[in-house]
Motif scaffolding. Sequence first.
Motif, PDB file in Angstrom:
ATOM      1  N   TYR A   1      11.022 -12.913   2.263  1.00 50.99           N
ATOM      2  CA  TYR A   1      10.314 -13.686   3.289  1.00 50.99           C
ATOM      3  C   TYR A   1       9.889 -12.779   4.436  1.00 50.99           C
ATOM      4  N   ILE A   2      10.837 -11.980   4.908  1.00 49.34           N
ATOM      5  CA  ILE A   2      10.531 -11.134   6.069  1.00 49.34           C
ATOM      6  C   ILE A   2       9.467 -10.109   5.715  1.00 49.34           C
ATOM      7  N   VAL A   3       9.555  -9.550   4.496  1.00 44.21           N
ATOM      8  CA  VAL A   3       8.548  -8.572   4.078  1.00 44.21           C
ATOM      9  C   VAL A   3       7.156  -9.189   4.173  1.00 44.21           C
ATOM     10  N   ARG A   4       7.026 -10.404   3.695  1.00 44.22           N
ATOM     11  CA  ARG A   4       5.703 -11.031   3.720  1.00 44.22           C
ATOM     12  C   ARG A   4       5.235 -11.298   5.143  1.00 44.22           C
ATOM     13  N   MET A   5       6.183 -11.740   5.983  1.00 45.16           N
ATOM     14  CA  MET A   5       5.777 -12.010   7.363  1.00 45.16           C
ATOM     15  C   MET A   5       5.342 -10.714   8.049  1.00 45.16           C
ATOM     16  N   LEU A   6       6.049  -9.617   7.744  1.00 46.84           N
ATOM     17  CA  LEU A   6       5.664  -8.337   8.354  1.00 46.84           C
ATOM     18  C   LEU A   6       4.345  -7.845   7.773  1.00 46.84           C
ATOM     19  N   GLU A   7       4.137  -8.131   6.492  1.00 47.32           N
ATOM     20  CA  GLU A   7       2.890  -7.696   5.865  1.00 47.32           C
ATOM     21  C   GLU A   7       1.679  -8.332   6.523  1.00 47.32           C
ATOM     22  N   MET A   8       1.865  -9.542   7.010  1.00 45.54           N
ATOM     23  CA  MET A   8       0.741 -10.195   7.681  1.00 45.54           C
ATOM     24  C   MET A   8       0.298  -9.356   8.872  1.00 45.54           C
ATOM     25  N   GLU A   9       1.285  -8.874   9.618  1.00 46.75           N
ATOM     26  CA  GLU A   9       0.951  -8.040  10.778  1.00 46.75           C
ATOM     27  C   GLU A   9       0.213  -6.787  10.322  1.00 46.75           C
ATOM     28  N   GLN A  10       0.692  -6.172   9.228  1.00 48.90           N
ATOM     29  CA  GLN A  10       0.040  -4.946   8.740  1.00 48.90           C
ATOM     30  C   GLN A  10      -1.383  -5.234   8.282  1.00 48.90           C
ATOM     31  N   SER A  11      -1.582  -6.378   7.639  1.00 51.14           N
ATOM     32  CA  SER A  11      -2.932  -6.730   7.193  1.00 51.14           C
ATOM     33  C   SER A  11      -3.861  -6.852   8.389  1.00 51.14           C
ATOM     34  N   MET A  12      -3.332  -7.433   9.441  1.00 48.14           N
ATOM     35  CA  MET A  12      -4.169  -7.570  10.630  1.00 48.14           C
ATOM     36  C   MET A  12      -4.523  -6.204  11.195  1.00 48.14           C
ATOM     37  N   ARG A  13      -3.545  -5.289  11.136  1.00 48.39           N
ATOM     38  CA  ARG A  13      -3.829  -3.921  11.608  1.00 48.39           C
ATOM     39  C   ARG A  13      -4.938  -3.290  10.782  1.00 48.39           C
ATOM     40  N   ILE A  14      -4.842  -3.459   9.457  1.00 47.25           N
ATOM     41  CA  ILE A  14      -5.850  -2.859   8.576  1.00 47.25           C
ATOM     42  C   ILE A  14      -7.228  -3.430   8.903  1.00 47.25           C
TER      43      ILE A  14
END
Lengths: 145, 191, 334, 371
Positions: free
Chosen positions: D262-275
């Motif tokens: 769960y946490i990985v996915r939530m953090l990935e959202m932030e990374q996607s926004m960065r990209i």
Amino acid sequence: MSYFGEIYTGAVSLIAGLGVTGKALFQPTVTVQYPWETIDITPTFRGHIELVTDEETGNFKCICCGLCQLNCPSHCISIKSSKPEGAKKKALDSYMLNFTTCSLCGTCVEGCPADAIKFSDDYNLAGFSREEFYFDLVKRAREEK
Amino acid sequence: MGTEDTKIKLIKPGVTSPEAAAKIGEVEPPLVRLAVVEEILNLCRANSLWPMTFGLACCAIEMMATGMARFDMSRFGAEVFRPSPRQADLMIVAGTISKKMAPAVVTLYDQMPAPKWVIAMGNCAISGGPFLFKGQYGIIEGAVKLIPVDVYVPGCPPRPEGLLEGIFKLQEKITGKRFWPVAQRKSHVAK
Amino acid sequence: MEQITTSMLINELPRLILSLVLVIAFVALNALMLVYMERKVAGHMQKRLGPMVVGPHGLLQTLVDGIKLMGKQIINPEEVDLPLFRMAPILALVPAIAVFAVIPFSEKLVARDLNAGLLVVFAYASLSVLAILAAGWGSNNKYGLIGAVRSVAQQVAYEIPMLVSVLSVVLLSHTTQLTGIVNAQKGMWNIVYQPVAFLIFFICSVAETNRAPFDLVEGESELTAGFHTEYSGMGFGVFFLAEYASMVVGAAIATILFLGGWNGPTFGIGGALSGIFPGVLWFLIKVYILIFIVMWIRWTYPRVRFDQLLNFSWKVLLPFSLANLIITAVVTKL
Amino acid sequence: MKIERNLEEHSLYLNMGPQHPSTHGVLRVILKLDGEYIEEAEPVLGYIHRMHEKMGENRTYAQYLPNMGRVDYLSALSYNQCYVGAVERLTGIAPPPRAEYIRVITTELNRLSSHLLWFGAYVLDLGGFTPFLYSFDDREHILDLLESITGSRLTYCYFRFGGVSKDITDDFITGTRAFIKRLRMHLPMYETLVTKNVIFINRVKEVGIITPEAARRYGVTGPALRGSGIKYDVRKNEPYSIYPEVDFDIPVQDGCDALSRYIVRMLEMEQSMRIIEQALDKLPEGPVMAPKVPKKVKPPKGDCYFAVETARGDFGIYIVSDGTETAYRIKLRTPGFSNLSIFAEISRGTLLQDAISTMGSLDLVIPEIDR
């Protein structure tokens, strides 16, 4: 001590959660009341295809090359054309679209060399039989005119 | 609880096809039919269509989106998604029916109590959609081959408005008239 | 003996029938109201509108749903235990309605003011588990069965802290008569003296009525519809009615025990307000506020896990309620 | 003391699916239960087998494109990207840089929408209804953005061999920036409502343990793998498109449980926004289609494998070309299949409700598993 600590943090988290939904209770709703209001449908929206008529002559732009029919992945287009005696170009007799197998990929529109077809903005189709969605585009375009 | 009464007024003739009624077998035609009662019942049925939580493929996501805040199916009393077919009135076939899934779809339909309706949502449920090709071996070419379908909503997938329109059409079919205005279509430049 | 019966019949029968009719009307109307309220509260919490088109702002939506449910086909699935299967919904509704016989809506508005009213309430309330068990067992459905089995364990676990927390109220007011308990709160509501007991009672009553986050009995994502998976039409409708009736009962008992019943607030600025409304209205306002909180909780939290549910009861609620009881006992003796 | 029991008498077979609220479609799991404990869980597949691989042998390369939007309808653009990338590798068509940037921007938006939907659906699996609507509300904004570019809301068919079918507009760029701002504001709200909620934490913590060793054994990829502490992401390990040019992290958690995933996915959202932000900043001008794309794509004889990181994990396409307009064989390696296959092992001995939280945390999309 951790027993009480756990209960305390748990209770705090639960109350914080109630705060979020409680706040939302008094925020404006985001609902678009559909039949009375509609969302802006973007011009790029892909509905079923339509024939484009030439504004000057009033004829269909279609040159009956059959590329759309050939390119269509789900074979939902069938064109019939004939070449009248003495005429230079082929004339479109019927342009049937079986919308029920269409996947709205846009291959037909992009592949068209004459820009003779476009996407409609029919975003809310529904009907009582599937035959309603076997469109006769020639007839449809004439009716719209 | 008037069990006898409810057993009589089961289904309005013509709501589902006679073949369907014959197939189910359990549905008895009403012995005494009171036009007023029927009309009131149909009005109630039309405004309280509880769909089954039943998604097959892509269209299920749009079906969910229809229930969500922006489109809010609940305005028409249709947000009560029942997970059990016994409590549902409406089966929204949202997606491709594969041959392996077909018996399950029929079972689910049979488990629903009459009167019941079916909306075929999306091209797959209407006719097999983009998965229809010569020599295909895996899918049922349309929900209508298995169960009687009342309303068809084409698209791949249809927009949520399409599904709402399908529900209006179904209401029209049940009561004989359309309640809501036809949406004024307007094309806009994107925000 | 005979004389007593005849005189009782003559005096009491009209009263009995009247109160029965009133209670059933109240329960039905209340359920309609509450389902509507639930859908509206849920809708606005989720930034949508909820029912809108049937009646003004969808007011008649639940009525329409009810009529529709009555007009549905009644299905007896194969190999059900028919007597149990058909009896279960009624069995769920009857205790919930019967409890209203002892609930005082105001000083005068009480069908039977028994001096063991509190005990009657809990005796009836614990019957509801039987209905769920009958439904789950009788419907020949594995989801139903698991739901029913869960229900029994849950009920046993939550009844004990509930009763223990109620005991501390009884210690304070020296009576189990419900009107007596309310009258003992004339000066100050019990919630001020017994906040812990109130919390425990509230949590337990949410669990007893199988509301989220304790709705394991019908946990949609695991058990489709739990014990009422096989019920269609009005069978399901009656279960629904029973759920909302027992919600009202839970909130009403909490109001009586902890929130001063029909008394308006007697402290702070509320003292000036208490004369404004009649007692019944005060009572209903408190009940509805409590029900609103139950709904608020339902639409906020995920569902708990079964072992955690039991752990929570045995490891947290029970010790706290026992400690509370002991402290109350010691303090009242002093 | 070990209690000997005849399991045949004690266990209850429970059929979860093919129609069940929390199997996300038409997965069927046969559960052998002892009380509420799972003795065995056997997923049964094929209820939504849609012949994608067979269709690859029947359709020309261009005609196969719409299929890619429907294998995994939640991250359709990643699948588009993979197929287009594979064919481009076979034929040697090089898309212009602007097209590559647009591909990455739209794909990452699609990943965001997929993760948002997963978030909502997961909490719904656990019994919380309201977060589902909040995340859908956010997701609608992504769909609006993508619809304004691609013309569809869900099953996109947007990428073409050698580019994309339509250039992005300024409105799209401002809309995307506004959306990212909005989502950044909403993520803390999700955290208060769900991530920190004690009931939620208790439901997912130490549930569905996938050990790194087991994850390797089963070929688990995507957030499910990164939740087990293995830092593997196709975007970093086998970089494609413009991912080497943007700066982003691969979130890894080593709890191995549902909470970590769960946490990985939530953090990935932030990374996607960065990209997305970086790609929007760097977006070059130019055409969006390669100049010389043949009308009929006819790759030379040969084969090629191309993999991308979808929202669910490593998706690869293996194409064998026999030199004609139609592929000889198209093999899809879908992440969901491997991710599901571990379910039988990790759900053994857990509670029924744990199995639901485990299954939800794997983020299954059934049509992608059955293909």
